[in-house]
Design a protein around this motif. Sequence first.
Motif, PDB file in Angstrom:
ATOM      1  N   ASN A  23      37.512  27.641  45.157  1.00  0.00           N
ATOM      2  CA  ASN A  23      37.775  29.038  44.771  1.00  0.00           C
ATOM      3  C   ASN A  23      37.177  30.093  45.692  1.00  0.00           C
ATOM      4  OD1 ASN A  23      35.012  29.365  43.994  1.00  0.00           O
ATOM      5  ND2 ASN A  23      35.455  28.655  41.920  1.00  0.00           N
ATOM      6  N   ILE A  27      38.581  34.145  45.822  1.00  0.00           N
ATOM      7  CA  ILE A  27      37.617  35.128  45.324  1.00  0.00           C
ATOM      8  C   ILE A  27      37.235  36.101  46.427  1.00  0.00           C
ATOM      9  CG2 ILE A  27      35.262  35.461  44.479  1.00  0.00           C
ATOM     10  CD1 ILE A  27      35.579  32.867  42.894  1.00  0.00           C
ATOM     11  N   VAL A  30      39.608  38.982  46.935  1.00  0.00           N
ATOM     12  CA  VAL A  30      39.464  40.073  45.969  1.00  0.00           C
ATOM     13  C   VAL A  30      38.231  40.913  46.290  1.00  0.00           C
ATOM     14  CG1 VAL A  30      39.204  40.655  43.522  1.00  0.00           C
ATOM     15  CG2 VAL A  30      40.635  38.717  44.187  1.00  0.00           C
ATOM     16  N   VAL A 112      28.182  40.426  40.915  1.00  0.00           N
ATOM     17  CA  VAL A 112      29.191  39.372  40.955  1.00  0.00           C
ATOM     18  C   VAL A 112      28.730  38.241  40.048  1.00  0.00           C
ATOM     19  CG1 VAL A 112      30.297  37.625  42.417  1.00  0.00           C
ATOM     20  CG2 VAL A 112      29.965  39.953  43.283  1.00  0.00           C
ATOM     21  N   ILE A 114      30.288  34.597  38.606  1.00  0.00           N
ATOM     22  CA  ILE A 114      31.376  33.618  38.709  1.00  0.00           C
ATOM     23  C   ILE A 114      31.097  32.430  37.793  1.00  0.00           C
ATOM     24  CG2 ILE A 114      32.566  32.041  40.293  1.00  0.00           C
ATOM     25  CD1 ILE A 114      31.805  34.045  42.551  1.00  0.00           C
ATOM     26  N   TYR A 143      32.077  42.314  38.957  1.00  0.00           N
ATOM     27  CA  TYR A 143      33.173  41.371  39.184  1.00  0.00           C
ATOM     28  C   TYR A 143      32.909  40.101  38.389  1.00  0.00           C
ATOM     29  CZ  TYR A 143      36.156  37.912  41.431  1.00  0.00           C
ATOM     30  OH  TYR A 143      37.072  36.917  41.656  1.00  0.00           O
ATOM     31  N   TYR A 145      34.662  36.274  37.226  1.00  0.00           N
ATOM     32  CA  TYR A 145      35.691  35.274  37.550  1.00  0.00           C
ATOM     33  C   TYR A 145      35.529  34.087  36.610  1.00  0.00           C
ATOM     34  CZ  TYR A 145      38.028  31.441  40.013  1.00  0.00           C
ATOM     35  OH  TYR A 145      38.833  30.374  40.322  1.00  0.00           O
ATOM     36  N   MET A 198      44.366  34.486  39.069  1.00  0.00           N
ATOM     37  CA  MET A 198      43.820  33.676  40.153  1.00  0.00           C
ATOM     38  C   MET A 198      44.332  32.238  40.033  1.00  0.00           C
ATOM     39  SD  MET A 198      41.908  35.905  41.776  1.00  0.00           S
ATOM     40  CE  MET A 198      40.667  35.048  42.757  1.00  0.00           C
ATOM     41  N   ASN A 202      42.694  30.844  36.253  1.00  0.00           N
ATOM     42  CA  ASN A 202      41.515  31.702  36.161  1.00  0.00           C
ATOM     43  C   ASN A 202      41.921  33.164  36.318  1.00  0.00           C
ATOM     44  OD1 ASN A 202      39.151  29.812  35.972  1.00  0.00           O
ATOM     45  ND2 ASN A 202      40.079  29.021  37.848  1.00  0.00           N
ATOM     46  N   SER A 204      40.342  37.164  37.659  1.00  0.00           N
ATOM     47  CA  SER A 204      39.337  38.087  38.160  1.00  0.00           C
ATOM     48  C   SER A 204      39.409  39.335  37.292  1.00  0.00           C
ATOM     49  CB  SER A 204      39.599  38.466  39.624  1.00  0.00           C
ATOM     50  OG  SER A 204      39.237  37.424  40.502  1.00  0.00           O
ATOM     51  N   LEU A 206      37.647  43.126  36.940  1.00  0.00           N
ATOM     52  CA  LEU A 206      36.830  44.102  37.650  1.00  0.00           C
ATOM     53  C   LEU A 206      36.544  45.287  36.735  1.00  0.00           C
ATOM     54  CD1 LEU A 206      38.214  42.394  39.956  1.00  0.00           C
ATOM     55  CD2 LEU A 206      37.944  44.411  41.393  1.00  0.00           C
TER      56      LEU A 206
END
Length: 211
Positions: A23, A27, A30, A112, A114, A143, A145, A198, A202, A204, A206
């Motif tokens: 990934n 990622i 983005v 971020v 994830i 962010y 994910y 994604m 998945n 994303s 924001l």
Amino acid sequence: MRTLDPQTSAPDGALSSPAVARNTVPILAVLRAHLPARGRVLEIAAGSGQHALAFSAALPGLDWTPSDPSPDARASIAAWRAGEGPPNLTEPVALDCLDPATWPDGPFQAMVCINMIHISPWTATEGLMALARRVLAPMGLLYLYGPYREAGIETAPSNEAFDASLKARDPAWGLRDVADVAALAKANGLALTLRKTMPANNLSLLFRRVP
């Protein structure tokens, strides 16, 4: 370190996660489009540290601070940093979303996170949003994910199976509803500005900190 992927020791002693290899490229695309050219980024639940290594190398104008509550994860991050880390990748910090005493001082231009929200209790997401409210600069980016549920959209069979496996491991884990995450974010002064599909079912998500 909480992960559902097999972990193997890399030659330098760092851990390697297959999910990261899959990934990182989507990622990063983005992040390139939405992160500022310069500033401070705080990565939450950085795990093996491979994302931190890849993103800091690809985005040299950003000071990248990885964090994880797990000593094993921080040791892996430190090993990747010592072996291949660029100058803008800082030492990992022992941040726990459930413990405000561990939260660093801001401001950060971005955070971020994830693949944490579904592999942690909901209280960790509450902590994450409170942390974002505290340390993000005005209009700073959060962010997220991972896999989510969405009202009116059928959940992929693979995500349903994944959700069941998560709850079998820990009843407090599981896929979260985008609407619930967005509502919690809004309560902490964060507005959902983009939902992006994604690979591998998945999303994303924001968010921006409202001034």
